[in-house]
Write a protein that holds these residues in place. Structure first.
Motif, PDB file in Angstrom:
ATOM      1  N   PRO A   1     -43.171  24.422 -27.001  1.00 45.47           N
ATOM      2  CA  PRO A   1     -43.238  23.374 -28.018  1.00 45.47           C
ATOM      3  C   PRO A   1     -42.903  23.970 -29.386  1.00 45.47           C
ATOM      4  O   PRO A   1     -42.700  25.181 -29.508  1.00 45.47           O
TER       5      PRO A   1
ATOM      6  N   LEU B   1     -42.010  20.449 -37.826  1.00 44.50           N
ATOM      7  CA  LEU B   1     -43.329  20.416 -37.191  1.00 44.50           C
ATOM      8  C   LEU B   1     -44.319  19.591 -38.007  1.00 44.50           C
ATOM      9  O   LEU B   1     -45.201  18.934 -37.452  1.00 44.50           O
TER      10      LEU B   1
ATOM     11  N   TRP C   1     -50.121  18.131 -30.638  1.00 45.86           N
ATOM     12  CA  TRP C   1     -48.932  18.479 -31.417  1.00 45.86           C
ATOM     13  C   TRP C   1     -49.096  19.799 -32.155  1.00 45.86           C
ATOM     14  O   TRP C   1     -48.146  20.560 -32.300  1.00 45.86           O
TER      15      TRP C   1
ATOM     16  N   SER D   1     -42.989  19.268 -27.352  1.00 49.13           N
ATOM     17  CA  SER D   1     -44.136  18.933 -28.192  1.00 49.13           C
ATOM     18  C   SER D   1     -44.564  17.494 -27.964  1.00 49.13           C
ATOM     19  O   SER D   1     -45.766  17.193 -27.881  1.00 49.13           O
TER      20      SER D   1
ATOM     21  N   THR E   1     -44.693  24.595 -32.050  1.00 51.56           N
ATOM     22  CA  THR E   1     -45.589  25.575 -32.665  1.00 51.56           C
ATOM     23  C   THR E   1     -45.257  26.991 -32.227  1.00 51.56           C
ATOM     24  O   THR E   1     -45.138  27.890 -33.057  1.00 51.56           O
TER      25      THR E   1
END
Lengths: 278, 295
Positions: A229, A255, A212, A78, A231
């Motif tokens: 990443p 996150l 991000w 990320s 997500t």
């Protein structure tokens, strides 16, 4: 009973404050809920009285993130995606915004309009042909494809944000520097960029957020858990059989925390970007 | 005005060229390829061949109930969430401006700062994280919303579209709020004072001064939010209802993605994507032209 003008004003403001407090609590509720559930043992998560406090708190879900769900590498991925999005967007978007602000050429208006309209492209529509192209280039399961996709959707936004900041730099400063023999490129780097620093900060913040938080590119391009990443890693916690709610909420906090901290720290730039960028 | 010397024109082109090339290569080329794919059949599950299909993918759009349904759902979602965001966001902005203007002193300042920070949070929370948090909060058995209301409603099953709209409004209302706050705060305080001296009550001030001065910003913000909501609704739906139950929340971006990556039918997906592009770019382009005319 008649109230004076200023007393009436204070009463109005106080009731406005009460209403705002209630709405603000609703705004905070989902993140508070994530934090709360992430520290509950599983038995308490699936209880009929979810609001009551558990007897003990656990850090087990956070530990599982790293043991079972490769969150260590996901955090790195990320960061790489967000960092690269910032670098590409600013390296390309900074000069472009300056060019549009200060050196209009015939057709630059049309070019700018195209860039703005590019902001309105549905990501889902771009991801379909890009998938095939990335496949042919051998760039599936790599962060490169994701970075390219996120950057191209973010770039128009960065140009749009930065242009007014460059327009605000006094022209006289630039002209004086040019008379001193600096080329346009040097004027931009040495004189204009430092003066437009608030704009740059705004663009950095929004580009980081774009990289991000993006989901659709990684979830489409990346199937290898080691390249994902945060997500798209979250999606892995929802399998056909069960949802790992505790881990999902803990991962949600991991996150969520960096963008929230960043937005608080750079609140001034965030709000400025809202006003000029949209 | 200075004349446009060749040197300056060259500088202008050199500054903007890298961006134009990047967008050209990474956006224009894929979109052209999308047009090509829309005219072909490509289903990697059955055959690796890309076969010409003429206009069949395009004409099929108009009879495909998945597409017509998704257009209706996406439109309902867009209109409802944007209206809620603009109305609630503007109302909150007016209330917050009222607090900022009338509650002076250390407490007043601290209060408005804390409230403003709280409104930043939904904006900063990544959509996917917010969606999962809401999905849990709305759960029939172990969700806090039902415990608070003393009900056991499976919100995402019984009121799926309403739930999605609420989640989107939660996330994007603060954006409208901050834009509108700037608009409200830019009204001259002397205007309020003059009206108050004339004996106008707060309701009258609201309708005679505040709302008329911020109306243009409200409309333009709402219009841009609408384009954004229409084109970018994906994460929230994907993580909560997945488009269901049935077709109830199958918004257009989700239909495109599923056609391509679940059903692996790239020709049909490309035609759907083309439709989405035509709608959003058409509406967005018209919006820009209107905005430029009014300037």
């Amino acid at each position: 009973m008649r109230l004076t003008y200023s007393a009436r004003k204070r009463l109005g403001a106080t009731s406005a404050g009460v209403v705002l407090t209630v709405i603000a609590l609703v705004m905070l509720a989902p993140m508070a809920w994530m934090a709360f559930v992430s520290t509950k043992p599983d038995a308490d998560i699936f209880s009929r009285t979810p609001l009551s406090a558990p007897e003990e708190l656990t850090g087990g879900h956070y530990a599982n993130l790293f043991d079972q769900f490769h969150f260590g590498t996901s955090i790195t991925n990320s960061l790489v995606i967000a960092g690269a999005t910032v670098v590409i967007s600013l390296l390309l978007g900074g000069p472009a915004a300056y060019g549009f602000a200060r050196y209009p050429w015939r057709g630059s208006g049309v070019a700018l309009a195209f860039l703005i309209v590019a902001r309105m492209v549905t990501p889902a529509a771009l991801v379909v042909p890009m998938y095939t192209i990335m496949q042919n280039l051998g760039l599936l399961n790599s962060v490169t494809g994701v970075i390219v996709g996120v950057s191209v959707l973010n770039l128009p936004f960065v140009i749009w944000i930065l242009k007014p900041f460059f327009e605000q730099v006094p022209k006289e400063v630039e002209e004086a520097a040019e008379l001193d023999g600096l080329t346009p490129g040097w004027v931009f780097f040495r004189i204009v960029l430092p003066l437009a620093l608030p704009g740059i900060m705004t663009a950095v913040l929004y580009s980081f957020l774009a990289g991000w938080t993006d989901l659709i590119f990684p979830m489409t391009f990346i199937t290898d858990a080691n390249v994902m990443p945060l997500t798209s890693s979250l999606l892995q916690m929802q399998t056909g059989y069960r949802i790992y709610w505790g881990e999902l909420m803990a991962g949600g906090i991991v996150l969520t925390l960096p963008p929230v901290v960043l937005c608080f720290a750079l609140q001034k730039y965030l709000l400025r970007g809202l006003r000029t960028g949209y | 005005m200075r004349t446009q010397s060749p040197r300056r024109r060259l500088a202008g082109i050199l500054f903007t060229l890298p961006s134009m090339l990047f967008v050209g290569a990474v956006m224009a080329y894929p979109l052209l390829y999308l047009g090509y794919m829309a005219l072909h059949t490509y289903r990697p599950l059955t055959s690796s061949e890309i076969e010409p299909a003429g206009l069949s993918n395009i004409t099929a759009l108009f009879t495909d109930s998945t597409v017509t349904n998704s257009l209706r759902v996406t439109l309902q979602f867009t209109v409802a969430s944007v209206v809620i965001e603009v109305v609630v966001g503007t109302a909150c902005a007016i209330l917050l401006a009222n607090v900022m203007l009338n509650l002076k002193g250390r407490f007043g300042r601290l209060f408005s700062r804390v409230v403003a920070s709280a409104f930043i949070v939904p904006f900063a929370v990544p959509a996917i994280a917010g969606a999962y948090a809401w999905r849990m909060m709305l759960d029939a058995q172990f969700g806090p919303v039902n415990e608070l209301l003393g009900t056991s409603t499976p919100w995402l099953v019984e009121h799926p579209l309403v739930s999605i709209i609420v989640i989107d409004a939660w996330k994007m209302m603060p954006f409208v709020l901050f834009v509108m706050l700037a608009a409200v705060m830019s009204i001259e305080p002397s205007q309020y004072e003059a009206a108050a001296l004339d004996g106008a009550g707060s309701v009258r001030i609201l309708f005679r001064i505040t709302l008329p001065s911020i109306l243009p910003v409200m409309l333009i913000t709402g219009a841009f939010r609408a384009v954004d909501a229409f084109t970018k609704v994906f994460d929230t739906v994907f993580a909560t209802t997945g488009g269901g139950p049935g077709d109830d929340t199958r918004v257009l971006p989700l239909v495109i993605w599923r056609t391509a990556f679940t059903h692996l039918d790239f020709g049909t997906a490309s035609a759907q994507a083309l439709l989405a592009l035509v709608i959003s770019l058409g509406f967005g382009g018209a919006l820009l032209i209107v905005q430029r005319r009014n300037r």
